[in-house]
Motif scaffolding. Sequence first.
Motif, PDB file in Angstrom:
ATOM      1  N   ASP A  78       0.833  -1.210   0.000  1.00  0.00           N
ATOM      2  CA  ASP A  78       0.000   0.000   0.000  1.00  0.00           C
ATOM      3  C   ASP A  78       0.865   1.256   0.000  1.00  0.00           C
ATOM      4  OD1 ASP A  78      -2.297  -1.499  -0.032  1.00  0.00           O
ATOM      5  OD2 ASP A  78      -2.707  -1.277   2.120  1.00  0.00           O
ATOM      6  N   ALA A  79       1.940   1.235   0.800  1.00  0.00           N
ATOM      7  CA  ALA A  79       2.810   2.408   0.891  1.00  0.00           C
ATOM      8  C   ALA A  79       3.496   2.689  -0.438  1.00  0.00           C
ATOM      9  CB  ALA A  79       3.849   2.200   1.991  1.00  0.00           C
ATOM     10  N   ILE A  80       3.972   1.633  -1.094  1.00  0.00           N
ATOM     11  CA  ILE A  80       4.671   1.812  -2.367  1.00  0.00           C
ATOM     12  C   ILE A  80       3.705   2.277  -3.453  1.00  0.00           C
ATOM     13  CG2 ILE A  80       5.961   0.620  -4.175  1.00  0.00           C
ATOM     14  CD1 ILE A  80       7.049  -1.228  -1.913  1.00  0.00           C
ATOM     15  N   ARG A  81       2.531   1.662  -3.507  1.00  0.00           N
ATOM     16  CA  ARG A  81       1.533   2.073  -4.512  1.00  0.00           C
ATOM     17  C   ARG A  81       1.117   3.522  -4.311  1.00  0.00           C
ATOM     18  NH1 ARG A  81      -1.558  -3.566  -3.619  1.00  0.00           N
ATOM     19  NH2 ARG A  81      -0.651  -4.751  -5.356  1.00  0.00           N
ATOM     20  N   THR A  82       0.917   3.917  -3.067  1.00  0.00           N
ATOM     21  CA  THR A  82       0.527   5.299  -2.780  1.00  0.00           C
ATOM     22  C   THR A  82       1.624   6.265  -3.190  1.00  0.00           C
ATOM     23  OG1 THR A  82      -0.869   4.597  -0.931  1.00  0.00           O
ATOM     24  CG2 THR A  82      -0.155   6.896  -0.947  1.00  0.00           C
ATOM     25  N   ALA A  83       2.873   5.912  -2.915  1.00  0.00           N
ATOM     26  CA  ALA A  83       3.994   6.788  -3.249  1.00  0.00           C
ATOM     27  C   ALA A  83       4.172   6.941  -4.751  1.00  0.00           C
ATOM     28  CB  ALA A  83       5.277   6.241  -2.633  1.00  0.00           C
ATOM     29  N   MET A  84       3.790   5.917  -5.509  1.00  0.00           N
ATOM     30  CA  MET A  84       3.992   5.957  -6.959  1.00  0.00           C
ATOM     31  C   MET A  84       2.805   6.525  -7.713  1.00  0.00           C
ATOM     32  SD  MET A  84       5.869   2.276  -7.562  1.00  0.00           S
ATOM     33  CE  MET A  84       6.193   2.576  -9.306  1.00  0.00           C
ATOM     34  N   SER A  85       1.673   6.696  -7.042  1.00  0.00           N
ATOM     35  CA  SER A  85       0.444   7.021  -7.760  1.00  0.00           C
ATOM     36  C   SER A  85       0.152   8.491  -8.014  1.00  0.00           C
ATOM     37  CB  SER A  85      -0.754   6.414  -7.023  1.00  0.00           C
ATOM     38  OG  SER A  85      -0.903   7.013  -5.740  1.00  0.00           O
ATOM     39  N   PRO A  86       0.634   9.453  -7.202  1.00  0.00           N
ATOM     40  CA  PRO A  86       0.153  10.827  -7.358  1.00  0.00           C
ATOM     41  C   PRO A  86       0.268  11.398  -8.770  1.00  0.00           C
ATOM     42  CG  PRO A  86       1.403  10.620  -5.337  1.00  0.00           C
ATOM     43  CD  PRO A  86       1.575   9.339  -6.085  1.00  0.00           C
ATOM     44  N   ASP A  87       1.460  11.331  -9.360  1.00  0.00           N
ATOM     45  CA  ASP A  87       1.639  11.935 -10.689  1.00  0.00           C
ATOM     46  C   ASP A  87       2.554  11.081 -11.553  1.00  0.00           C
ATOM     47  OD1 ASP A  87       3.944  12.328  -9.286  1.00  0.00           O
ATOM     48  OD2 ASP A  87       3.904  14.506  -9.375  1.00  0.00           O
ATOM     49  N   GLY A  88       2.532   9.788 -11.338  1.00  0.00           N
ATOM     50  CA  GLY A  88       3.411   8.919 -12.104  1.00  0.00           C
ATOM     51  C   GLY A  88       4.825   8.947 -11.558  1.00  0.00           C
ATOM     52  N   THR A  89       5.680   8.151 -12.139  1.00  0.00           N
ATOM     53  CA  THR A  89       7.063   8.073 -11.671  1.00  0.00           C
ATOM     54  C   THR A  89       7.860   9.266 -12.161  1.00  0.00           C
ATOM     55  OG1 THR A  89       6.947   5.660 -11.687  1.00  0.00           O
ATOM     56  CG2 THR A  89       9.138   6.648 -11.657  1.00  0.00           C
ATOM     57  N   GLY A  90       8.541   9.922 -11.237  1.00  0.00           N
ATOM     58  CA  GLY A  90       9.353  11.080 -11.583  1.00  0.00           C
ATOM     59  C   GLY A  90      10.568  11.140 -10.693  1.00  0.00           C
ATOM     60  N   PRO A  91      11.325  12.213 -10.769  1.00  0.00           N
ATOM     61  CA  PRO A  91      12.566  12.324  -9.993  1.00  0.00           C
ATOM     62  C   PRO A  91      12.378  12.171  -8.489  1.00  0.00           C
ATOM     63  CG  PRO A  91      12.455  14.039 -11.664  1.00  0.00           C
ATOM     64  CD  PRO A  91      11.114  13.374 -11.647  1.00  0.00           C
ATOM     65  N   HIS A  92      11.216  12.583  -7.964  1.00  0.00           N
ATOM     66  CA  HIS A  92      10.999  12.526  -6.518  1.00  0.00           C
ATOM     67  C   HIS A  92      10.365  11.218  -6.061  1.00  0.00           C
ATOM     68  CE1 HIS A  92      12.182  16.690  -6.229  1.00  0.00           C
ATOM     69  NE2 HIS A  92      11.260  17.045  -7.108  1.00  0.00           N
TER      70      HIS A  92
END
Length: 210
Positions: A78-92
């Motif tokens: 859940d933590a990883i999916r949430t971290a990756m979901s806001p605006d797609g994969t990017g530098p942050h």
Amino acid sequence: MATPSSKAGTKGVPKHHRRQQMLDAATEEFGIRGYAAASLPAIAARVGVTKTLLHQYCGTKEELYIACLVPVGDRLLDAIRTAMSPDGTGPHTPLRVLRGIFTALEGQREAWFVLYDTTLPPGGDAARRAAEYWSAIDRLAAGGTAELMRAAGSADPLDADALKYVWRDLVATLVRWWVKHPEQTPEAMTQRCARLFAAAATLTSDSRFG
């Protein structure tokens, strides 16, 4: 790290609370010693109950392990999916993922070693369930590293695959370091990782290494 109460075996403790104390103690035992060396009597002693009562509440050793595995596996996914979901994969994204992992493990850091336990008996239900979580996390890592490499101008799938392996080992190494430094909060660790990434970027951009 969480320290289970020694009063779980006393009368008057609600059953759901007593079982949770057993699971907390088992998570610590499995995380510190590994599945193969973990002892059911030692887990029972941590919470002041008999081995028989532990069996009544949590079943076999393998069933107890799975009961400890599922919550941590679900939390990390859940933590990883949430971290990756806001605006797609990017530098942050890498830092967001690390912050999510540290936050999910806080209070029970040894749970990481429950998920990535190399002493599980092969072919058993415990090994199968753990492998399902490993595969799910690896798929997320593969998608994220592929996007990062495309953003960096590389279309070579082997670049993304290599980066996935680097990332997986990096996360494991950082968590192990964090476990040895209990004074480091999730936010402090995230800031430390940001400094490490910045230092690495400086090194790779140095013309002497070009």
